[in-house]
Design an enzyme around this catalytic site. Structure first.
Site, short mmCIF file in Angstrom:
data_model
loop_
_atom_site.label_atom_id
_atom_site.label_comp_id
_atom_site.label_asym_id
_atom_site.label_seq_id
_atom_site.Cartn_x
_atom_site.Cartn_y
_atom_site.Cartn_z
CB SER A 96 39.30 41.57 42.67
OG SER A 96 39.14 41.48 41.27
CG HIS A 325 40.48 37.57 38.48
ND1 HIS A 325 39.75 38.18 37.47
CD2 HIS A 325 40.37 38.40 39.56
CE1 HIS A 325 39.24 39.30 37.91
NE2 HIS A 325 39.60 39.48 39.17
#
Length: 545
Positions: A96, A325
Site C-alpha cells: 500500500s 491493489h
C-alpha cells in the site's frame, strides 16, 4: 483577373485564419472549462474488481432475487470506467505504501517506501501541491492516520513503519482536515529518532490543529479557518475504526467523515480530499468475505456523499474512485460449488473475524480444557454453520438454505483440526509452512470458519497477501474522461494534476514544499465536457451500518 484571384485568395486566407482562431479559442476554453476546483479521490484499499462485484452480488442476494444479477454500487454508476496497473518499482505485487505513493506523487517506488522515489528521495504529493496553490486539503481513513495510504499524501519516509516520524509529519503538514483512526506510535517508543520525543498528539496541537476525540464535538464543528484532526473515539484493532459490520449505534462512519470534510473544506479556492476505506484490505488479508463486503458498502456510502457534492457543483468537481491493489486473490467461484453461487448464505455472518477472535479468546481463557463440541453453538450463532447428527441431517429438506449451512463430514474434520490448533495457542507468526497455507497469520479456528462460509457461498481465495492484478478506476465530473482506458497508477496523479492545473508533477529532490511550484505546467490531452454523474444511492450502501 490576377487582382480578382488575389482578392479571393486573401478572403480565403482570412476565413481560414478566423476558423483557426476560433478553434484555438475553443480549445483554450475547453482546457479552462476542464480545470477542477474540487477533487475527491476515494481509495478502497485492497479493493479489486472481485471485491466490488462481491458487494453487488451481496446486495442482489439481500433483495432476494431468484435470478443471477447484481445491484450496482454507486461507484459502478460513475460514467467513466478504466483499469489501472499497480506494480511497484521492485515487485509485480505492490504494497500500500508504494501504491499510495504512485497515486499521490506520480512515481514508482519500492515496497515500504512512502512519499519517496526508488532512491528514497522525497517527492511532492498532489495534496502538498494543492495546499501550496492555496487550496484546502483533507485526508480521511478508516485505519490509523499514520498508515500507508493516508501517509503517502503528506509524509516522506523510507519505511512506512516509521509511524512516529509519519505522525510528526502530519502535525507539520499545514493541511486542513484529518479524520479517521488514531496513531500507532504516538510516544515514539518504536522510533529510532534520537533525543527527546514529543507526543504526536501534543505536536498536532502545537502545529495549529484542533484535536478532536469526541463524536458530539466533532459533529458540532463548523466551517472556518480552524484546522482539525479528528480521531474516532471508538477504535477496534491497530488504532483503526471498527469494521462496518461491528459498528455500534452512534459511531461516526466513513460516510459521515466524508460529508463533514466536504462541509469544512469547501471554500472559494477549492480543495483536494483523499478518502480511504482501509479495512477492505484487512478483511481480505484475513479472507473474511462478509467483513470485506460490508466495508465496501460503507466505502460506497462515502462515494455517494462525494457524488452528491459533485451534483451540487457540476462544473467544478472531479470524483475518482479506485483501489490501490487487490488483496486476497478473491474469486467469485469455488471448486466445491462449481457453476452455482449461494450469496444468500453470507447473511448468516453477524460479526467480523476480529470481533469473533475476541469472543473465542474469552471462551478459550474461561475454558482451557474445552472440547470441540463446546464451541459449536458460538459458531452457529455468529456464522450460521451447523454440525448435525445423521438423524438431524436426514430431517432437513435436501435443498434450501438450512441444508446448505450444514457442515459435511470432511468440513467438520477441517474445523476440528483448526480448533485443536487454536487451543494450543502460541505465536501465530511462528507457524510451519503447512500451517501458514491453511491459516495465514490468523487465528486458525476463526479463519477456517470464514473459509467454510465463503466456500459454501461460492467465494474463494488464493492468498493472505496482495495480488498483482489491475484494479478498476471510476470517475465522474470535470476531467473524468481522462480516467477511461488502461493505464498505470502513476497516471492517476498525472491526470489529477492536469485537471487541477497544478505544476511540478513528480519532481524529486529538495524539500517537498520547496518543489510545489517547480517545473512547467503538466500537459495532456484536451479535456472535454464534464461527465455527468448519476444519482447516488446512499440508502442502498449503508445497510451494513
Amino acid at each position: 483577373m490576377n487582382c480578382s484571384r488575389w482578392h479571393h485568395a486573401a478572403r480565403a486566407a482570412i476565413a481560414l485564419f478566423a476558423i483557426l482562431l476560433c478553434c484555438t479559442v475553443g480549445v483554450a476554453h475547453a482546457k479552462q472549462a476542464a480545470q477542477a476546483k474540487y477533487v475527491i479521490l476515494l481509495i478502497g484499499d485492497g479493493m479489486g474488481m472481485a471485491q466490488r462485484n462481491a458487494a453487488e452480488l451481496y446486495l442482489a442476494a439481500q433483495k432476494g432475487d431468484a435470478t443471477p444479477g447484481i445491484v450496482k454500487l454507486n461507484m459502478s454508476q460513475l460514467p467513466v470506467q478504466g483499469a489501472t496497473t499497480t506494480y511497484s518499482i521492485d515487485s509485480l505485487i505492490t504494497d500500500s505504501a508504494a501504491a499510495g505513493t504512485a497515486m499521490a506523487c506520480g512515481v514508482k517506488t519500492s515496497n515500504r517506501g512512502l512519499g519517496v522515489d526508488g532512491k528514497n528521495v522525497p517527492v511532492t504529493s498532489i495534496a502538498e501541491m494543492a495546499r501550496d496553490k492555496g487550496m484546502k486539503v483533507g485526508i480521511v481513513s478508516t485505519v490509523s492516520l499514520d498508515h500507508a495510504t493516508p501517509g503517502a499524501f503528506y509524509a516522506h519516509q523510507p519505511s512506512r513503519k516509521n509511524y512516529y516520524e509519519i505522525g510528526l509529519e502530519l502535525a507539520a503538514s499545514r493541511m486542513d482536515y484529518f479524520a479517521g483512526g488514531g496513531f500507532l506510535d504516538p510516544a515514539g517508543k518504536k522510533s529510532k529518532m534520537e533525543g527527546e520525543k514529543r507526543n504526536v498528539v501534543d505536536a498536532i496541537r502545537a502545529g495549529g490543529f484542533r484535536y478532536v476525540n469526541d463524536a458530539a464535538e466533532y459533529r458540532a464543528l463548523k466551517p472556518g479557518k480552524e484546522r482539525v484532526v479528528f480521531v474516532n473515539p471508538r477504535l477496534q484493532d491497530e488504532q483503526a475504526m471498527p469494521y462496518a459490520m461491528d459498528a455500534a449505534p452512534g459511531d461516526v462512519s466513513l460516510a459521515e467523515m466524508t460529508r463533514k470534510g466536504l462541509e469544512l473544506l469547501d471554500n472559494p479556492k477549492g480543495f483536494f480530499m483523499m478518502v480511504e476505506g482501509g479495512k477492505v484490505d484487512w478483511a481480505c488479508h484475513a479472507n473474511d468475505a462478509v467483513s470485506s463486503i460490508t466495508d465496501v458498502l460503507a466505502f460506497d456510502a462515502a462515494v455517494a456523499e462525494a457524488m452528491q457534492f459533485q451534483r451540487k457543483h457540476p462544473a467544478d468537481t472531479l470524483v475518482i474512485v479506485t483501489g490501490d491493489h487487490e488483496t486476497g486473490g478473491m474469486s467469485i467461484g469455488f471448486a466445491g460449488t462449481k457453476y452455482d453461487s449461494y450469496h444468500t448464505r453470507l447473511k448468516h455472518q453477524k460479526i467480523s473475524y476480529v470481533a469473533f477472535d475476541e469472543k473465542f479468546a474469552a471462551f478459550r481463557k474461561a475454558n482451557p480444557q474445552a472440547r470441540f463440541e463446546d464451541v459449536l453453538p458460538m459458531v452457529r450463532e455468529n456464522f450460521g454453520l451447523a454440525v448435525l447428527s445423521d438423524a438431524e441431517r436426514a430431517a432437513l429438506p435436501k435443498e434450501g438454505d438450512a441444508a446448505g449451512m450444514v457442515l459435511k463430514d470432511f468440513e467438520v474434520a477441517e474445523l476440528r483440526a483448526a480448533f485443536d490448533r487454536s487451543m494450543k495457542g502460541g505465536d501465530r507468526k511462528d507457524l510451519s509452512e503447512q500451517d501458514y497455507l491453511l491459516y495465514g497469520e490468523y487465528e486458525p479456528f476463526t479463519v477456517t470458519i470464514t473459509h467454510l462460509l465463503n466456500q459454501k457461498s461460492g467465494i474463494s481465495w488464493t492468498t493472505y497477501s496482495h495480488t498483482g492484478v489491475p484494479v478498476l478506476t471510476s470517475a465522474g465530473g470535470v476531467g473524468a474522461e481522462r480516467f477511461g482506458g488502461f493505464y498505470d497508477n502513476t497516471d492517476i496523479f498525472t491526470r489529477m494534476a492536469e485537471t487541477m492545473g497544478l505544476k511540478g508533477a513528480a519532481k524529486a529532490g529538495g524539500k517537498p514544499a520547496d518543489r510545489a511550484d517547480a517545473g512547467s505546467a503538466v500537459t495532456g490531452p484536451v479535456a472535454g465536457q464534464a461527465a455527468s454523474l448519476p444519482a447516488g444511492q446512499p440508502g442502498q450502501a449503508v445497510a451494513a451500518n
